[in-house]
Every structure is written in structure tokens, then in C-alpha cells.
Design a protein around this motif. Structure first.
Motif, short mmCIF file in Angstrom:
data_model
loop_
_atom_site.label_atom_id
_atom_site.label_comp_id
_atom_site.label_asym_id
_atom_site.label_seq_id
_atom_site.Cartn_x
_atom_site.Cartn_y
_atom_site.Cartn_z
N ARG A 10 0.80 -1.31 -0.08
CA ARG A 10 -0.12 -0.17 -0.15
C ARG A 10 0.80 1.20 -0.04
N ASP A 53 -5.29 6.43 -3.68
CA ASP A 53 -6.07 5.32 -2.92
C ASP A 53 -5.32 5.13 -1.53
N VAL A 55 -4.90 4.68 2.29
CA VAL A 55 -5.72 4.77 3.66
C VAL A 55 -4.64 4.73 4.73
N VAL A 56 -4.70 5.39 5.68
CA VAL A 56 -3.57 5.37 6.94
C VAL A 56 -3.40 3.80 7.20
N ALA A 58 -3.50 1.56 9.93
CA ALA A 58 -4.18 2.00 11.52
C ALA A 58 -3.31 1.35 12.40
N ASN A 59 -2.78 0.35 12.03
CA ASN A 59 -1.57 -0.53 13.25
C ASN A 59 -0.46 0.49 13.45
N SER B 62 2.46 -5.99 13.26
CA SER B 62 1.73 -5.90 11.94
C SER B 62 2.59 -4.86 11.08
N GLU B 117 -12.71 -0.21 4.16
CA GLU B 117 -11.60 0.43 4.17
C GLU B 117 -10.99 0.34 5.57
N LEU B 118 -11.78 0.41 6.63
CA LEU B 118 -11.41 0.14 7.98
C LEU B 118 -10.53 -0.93 8.09
N ARG B 120 -9.06 -2.72 5.58
CA ARG B 120 -7.66 -2.52 4.93
C ARG B 120 -6.76 -1.71 6.03
N ALA B 121 -7.28 -0.60 6.39
CA ALA B 121 -6.53 0.17 7.28
C ALA B 121 -5.83 -0.60 8.18
N ARG B 122 -6.62 -1.68 8.78
CA ARG B 122 -6.06 -2.56 9.82
C ARG B 122 -4.93 -3.70 9.36
N GLY B 123 -5.05 -3.86 7.93
CA GLY B 123 -4.20 -4.73 7.32
C GLY B 123 -4.45 -6.29 7.27
N ALA B 149 -7.72 -2.13 -4.37
CA ALA B 149 -6.72 -1.62 -3.42
C ALA B 149 -6.32 -2.76 -2.32
N ALA B 153 -2.50 -4.26 -1.57
CA ALA B 153 -2.02 -4.56 -0.02
C ALA B 153 -1.80 -6.02 0.08
#
Lengths: 357, 357
Positions: A10, A53, A55-56, A58-59, B62, B117-118, B120-123, B149, B153
Motif C-alpha cells: 500500500r 487510494d 488509507v492510513v 491503522a496499526n 503488523s 476501508e477500515l 484495509r487500514a488494519r491490514g 486496493a 496491499a
DNA sequence: CCCGTCACTGTAAACGTTTCCATGAACGTT
DNA sequence: AACGTTCATGGAAACGTTTACAGTGACGGG
């Protein structure tokens, strides 16, 4: 199209910064909305985010900031009762701007601890334990330790729809008045004229099952009837085991009514009665517990004890999330429960025969 | 007791290293089991871990390694069908050494995207989308983008128990033969002698609802009957809306049988019939779809189309997790479904009257 | 004209891991 | 005795963020 600059995976905040011709700090600030940047820069950054595209991660974010995660732990993801409570948690969590995830112990009591540990590892802010059968001495000790560990990490754990079996709870507890409900349910049968009221109990290791048994016994005694052990059978609160237990109860005893530990086993009891050619409620009355949606669809409609499932979940979540400085370390919320009358209860056959002219 | 050295919060790997008199690298290696350290060091580290009550910070981990997370996204956490599928996912995920979490869109179709999306943000490594009603042109486009997306990732997204409404699916899909099931169900009613067979359809935006409608129509035509629009009502597949729709169907038309889009609405239909004083199956036959546990408890037992819910979930998870180099980019699995005969279907009243001597 | 304030931005140090690379010791081979 | 191998370990550089701190101009008041 829309590939990040990094070799693979990403796009990172650095890619965004590069593309928007600003520093990573600026990007971070704009994205977290922590201050107002001039619209021009704002736009450039947003465009870059869009294009890549992005996204942060989050981890990575959770390394510094709060995770915003609330977790519900249930024993069985397919149990309507648990999931109704979970949906209450979800609702309240969302209202408080958190994200809710559901995890399951898959019916293995010991897994409860490993799931909690996993959640701790993920940095959740609250763990709501709903249901759960493991209540041995040792397990409770480990649970308390887990709660303390969570505490140290700034997270809260609360027991929901389940009570702490030991002397005083080391954590917050939200429960409904189970014993009172069981008393009311049994009383309902007794006041309809039944004297041989059986109880289809839950597993004895399970505190809410014991409470139901106690309420049942207390109601009988209040009517001057000494509980008859022969009238008490046990299931693990599933439809299947409820069916089996009810079957032996109905064939082996003279019970005219059954108070069941939950609606699931009550559904089994109704099926067992039917298969034995006994009509519900004319030949045998049945009362359930929980008031899950199923209770309405079973025929005849199940008279049962309503447990405010969603409210249980909401309340537990509020307890976990809304903590003010002055609050006592441990809190205990007891919600009321009331009986819902449907069609599965009638006076016993003999009496109703006598009663009509 | 058991406090970490750091100022506050959870103990870190550094605290453990310090206490065990080794470097952080050694601790990390021992804890991740990536190699065999001499038992003496091993023990020292383990003791320190124990004493500090240390758990790794999964978020930090992570950053470098895989997350080991599989997520199921459902529309409604209290729907038995969805949760049965989810439990299949859970089972397979665990078998593959992953952790499974369940997230809900809470019935808001647009939320599907933000939840993805959330995640994805958490991987997460896999996202299993089960059910989900939003299938507009635009939404599908966004879904495809989200899938791409995720792909970038290194994660997989798969549609489960729901088909891709557009021309060719840009992602893996696992579904059951819905149209075939609907055909069989309708056929079952037709071959029992019914000619006025109604359909209690689901929302038209929902592909599986459309497939059920198509199967229904195809079966009618195969019997030389042209579908009558008056016999087609619509609900959103809940008990309540099913009840309402069935009620108008049963009072406003001469239907003698109803094929319902799912078991939930079928339960509503059964209740509606009963409330109208019509007996099931003597006055009106009902067939459901899905074969959720409820189908067995409804009275009379619901004849329905069995959908292999757990297998759907398991299969989707396997697809997401077991990817070999040679695999085609998009895969499509179609599971069979078959009819389960219970007690909610009988020949129509007139015919059965005629049929008996 | 100087200087403090302000709005905006950048640099760099955390956050807690994993892992590449280097080091040193012990040991068997030539 | 010189040398590769293996084993056990440590140092330090990632991983992708957030955020404390510092710096830049612009601006206006004195």
C-alpha cells in the motif's frame, strides 16, 4: 493506475506527501483533522490521497494514538441471544465513535482467555464479555488477571449478561435480574394451577443457569411445594439437548408444565411434546427464558421471560467507555426483566376439566 | 505486582529484554519461535514475560509481519443466515491459523465500503463479504476499486452467498445455486398440484432476490403457467415485512401456495396465515429458502431450500487464503442446494378434496 | 524600523516490533 | 595452525504513523 511510489504494497503517508509536495507532518495533520490548513494545501493533499487510494495504516497509528476499537466476545456466533446483545454493543460503540468487532471463543471456554489476550495485543479500548460458560475457580482468577492487565493498558473489560461467580467482582458487571425472572416464570405456571412443574435446567457450572434454578425453587417453596429432584433435568441450553431432556422428563414423570432455562431449549421441549403426541399448552405448558425472536415463531407462541438484550449490550458499552474521574472502580448494573405472555401456557388438563362446568 | 518498567501502559519488549538480561532481538526471536535458543536463555526470557505479564503489541508487529486477520462483513449481526455463514468462515480461518473477526454494516449498505476501508487500514489478509444489499452501478464500481486496493496491499476479498451483479466479477465469488433452488422449490409446489403459486420476493436491488424470482418464473413457465404479477409481493426478507406482504397476498388473491424469498419472511407468512384463520399446509402451502435452524422450529416445520451456509463460509475462506502461484486471478465456486421437505406443503384444498375417493 | 504574534510548515524523535548484518566463541576439518 | 561452520547474540535499521519542537515569512503595533 493509482499505484503508490513505494516498491510494493500500500501507499504510505510519505508517498502522499511527496506527491502533494508537502511534508509528512502536514499530511498527517490534515488527515487527522487536527487543525485547519489553508484550503489550497488541503486540496493538494486530498487529491494525492485520492489518486494514490491511500488509507492510513491503522496499526501504525495505534502505536501512538488510541485504537478506537471495542470488542465483543461471545461463545457462539450463531446464538441469537448473544448476537442480540452484541448488536446493542455495536450500536452504543458506534454512537461513541468507536468501531466494534465481534470475536468468538467457538464454544471452547478456555479460548476466552486467549481471545482476550489477542484483543489486548491489538490495543482494544474495551472488551465486552457476553455469556461464557467457564466459571471455574481457576478460570475466574485468570479472568481477573486479564482484567487487571487490560486495565494497565488503559482498557476496560465488562461482564455482560453473566454474573461474577466469586465473592466480589473485580470488574464491571451488567446483568438482568435472572433469579427474579425465573421466580416470575415459575410463579406464572403455579398460579395457572400447575403443581407438578418441571425445570429444564442449564449446565450447573453456568451461573445464570444456577440462578434460574434458584428462582424456580424459591417460587415453588413460596407456594409450599418442595422441589422434586426428579422433576429437574439438565441440558446445555441448545435445541437438541433440550429436546432430549424434555423427552425423558415428559415420559418419565407426571409433569404438566416445564420451565426451561432458555428459549432454545424450550423450542426443543415444545418439539419433544409434539413428537410425544402431547399438545402444548393443553397437555403440557412450557415457559422459556430470554425472549429471543424465535419465541414468537415457535408454535404455540412461547411465553417467556423477556431479557433486555440490546440494552444489556448498550449498557455494558457505556460502562466501559464513559468513565469519569470520580467513578467507583467497579460498577454493577442490574436491569429488570419481565414475563411475556404468549400461548404456551394453560391450566393443567385435570384442573381445566374440573374448572369447566 | 507485575508492573512493567515503562512509565505507564503495557510492558514492552524492551522491559522484557532488560529483565532477562538479553537484547530485544533475542526476545523477539524467542517469542516468535523463529529459531531455537538454548534452553537456559529461553527460560530466562519466559520468566520475564511471565513476571511482567507481557503480550506483544500486535499493531507494532503488523508493521513488519502479516496480521493474520480474516474479517467477515455482514449486514446484520442478528441474522441467522449470515451468522451461520460467518461461523463457517471462522472455522476455516482458525484451521488456517488465522484469527477471525466479524464486522457489521448495521444494515446501511453504504457502510459496507467504509468498513472495508477500515479493515484495509488494519491490514487484514482477507475480507469475506457475506450478503449485502447495495448493488447499484456505482456501488459495484467502488467495490471493485476497494478490491483492487486490497489486492495491492496483498489481501483478498471474496463475495460469499451473493453474486456479482455486473458482467464479469473482478473478484472471487462463492455462491450456491440460488436460481436452481428457487426452481426446485416452486416445482415442488406445482407438482403438489398448486396452480396459483405466489412469490414473496425480496428487494429487487438484491441479486439473490432476483435469482429467486427468476427461478420461480422459470418453474411456472415450465409448467405452462404464465407468471401473474398480482401473485408477486415484495418484502425485505424480515419476519415483519414478510408478515405484512403475505397478509395482503392471502387476502387479496386466490393463491393457495407461497414461495418465500427466505425462511425469515416465510415465518412471517406462516404467522399471517394463522392470524387469518388459514391453516398451513391445509389451506395454504408455504416454502422458504435458506434452511436456517428456525425452519425446524416453526410450526408446521418449514419445507425449504437448503443452502450450505457453513460450507459457503468455509469455501470462501479457503479461496481467500489458499492461493497458489498458478491460480487464475478470479475464481467462482458454485455450491449445490437441495430442497428439504418438512410439513408446510400439502396439495391444494380443492384438489385434495377431489383426489380422495 | 524593530519585534512580537500568528499561521503555516518542516525536521526529527518517538511508538514497539522484526530482521538484516555483524560479532565472537566453540568446534571440527584440512 | 589456519580455516570454514555453526551457534548464540547484539546493534541498528526498517515498518508507517503522530507530535513536540523549531523554523519560516507575513503582518501589524509600538
Amino acid at each position: 493506475m493509482a499505484r503508490g511510489r513505494s516498491s510494493s504494497g500500500r501507499p504510505t503517508i510519505r508517498d502522499v506527501a511527496e506527491r502533494a509536495q508537502v511534508s509528512v507532518a502536514t499530511v498527517s495533520r490534515i488527515l487527522s483533522g487536527s487543525y485547519t490548513a489553508p484550503p489550497e494545501t488541503q486540496e493538494r493533499v486530498m487529491k494525492a490521497v485520492e489518486a494514490l487510494d491511500y488509507v492510513v495504516n491503522a496499526n501504525a497509528r495505534s502505536l501512538n494514538a488510541r485504537s478506537g476499537l471495542v470488542a465483543v466476545v461471545v461463545n457462539d456466533i450463531t446464538s441469537p441471544f448473544f448476537m442480540n446483545v452484541a448488536s446493542g454493543v455495536e450500536e452504543q460503540a458506534m454512537a461513541d465513535g468507536r468501531v466494534c468487532i465481534v470475536c468468538s471463543t467457538q464454544g471452547v471456554p478456555e479460548r476466552e482467555l486467549s481471545v482476550i489476550e489477542l484483543l489486548r495485543a491489538r490495543g482494544v479500548e474495551a472488551v465486552i464479555l457476553v455469556g461464557g460458560m467457564a466459571e471455574g475457580e481457576q478460570h475466574l482468577g485468570q479472568l481477573a488477571a486479564a482484567a487487571e492487565a487490560l486495565d494497565r493498558a488503559g482498557a476496560r473489560m465488562v461482564l455482560c449478561g453473566r454474573s461474577w461467580a466469586g465473592p466480589d467482582a473485580p470488574i464491571d458487571v451488567v446483568e438482568s435480574d435472572v433469579e427474579g425472572g425465573a421466580f416470575a416464570a415459575t410463579n406464572h405456571l403455579l398460579s395457572a394451577g400447575h403443581t407438578r412443574v418441571a425445570h429444564l435446567a442449564g449446565p450447573h457450572e453456568f451461573s445464570v443457569a444456577r440462578q434460574r434454578l434458584h428462582g424456580y425453587e424459591r417460587a415453588l417453596r413460596a407456594y409450599g411445594i418442595e422441589p422434586d429432584p426428579a422433576l429437574i433435568a439438565s441440558s446445555d441450553m441448545t435445541r437438541e439437548t433440550g429436546y432430549a431432556a424434555a423427552r425423558t422428563l415428559l415420559t418419565g414423570t407426571d409433569a404438566t408444565a416445564v420451565f426451561c432455562a432458555n428459549d432454545m431449549s424450550a423450542a426443543g421441549a415444545v418439539a419433544a411434546a409434539r413428537d410425544l403426541g402431547r399438545s402444548v399448552p393443553d397437555d403440557v405448558s412450557v415457559v422459556g427464558f430470554d425472549d429471543i425472536p424465535l419465541a414468537e415463531d415457535v408454535y404455540p407462541g412461547l411465553t417467556t421471560v423477556h431479557v433486555p438484550q440490546q440494552e444489556l449490550g448498550r449498557s455494558a458499552t457505556r460502562l466501559a467507555l464513559h468513565r469519569r474521574a470520580g467513578d467507583p472502580p467497579r460498577r454493577h448494573v442490574m436491569l429488570g426483566s419481565h414475563i411475556v405472555v404468549r400461548q404456551s401456557v394453560a391450566p393443567p388438563a385435570r384442573l381445566s376439566g374440573k374448572g369447566t362446568p
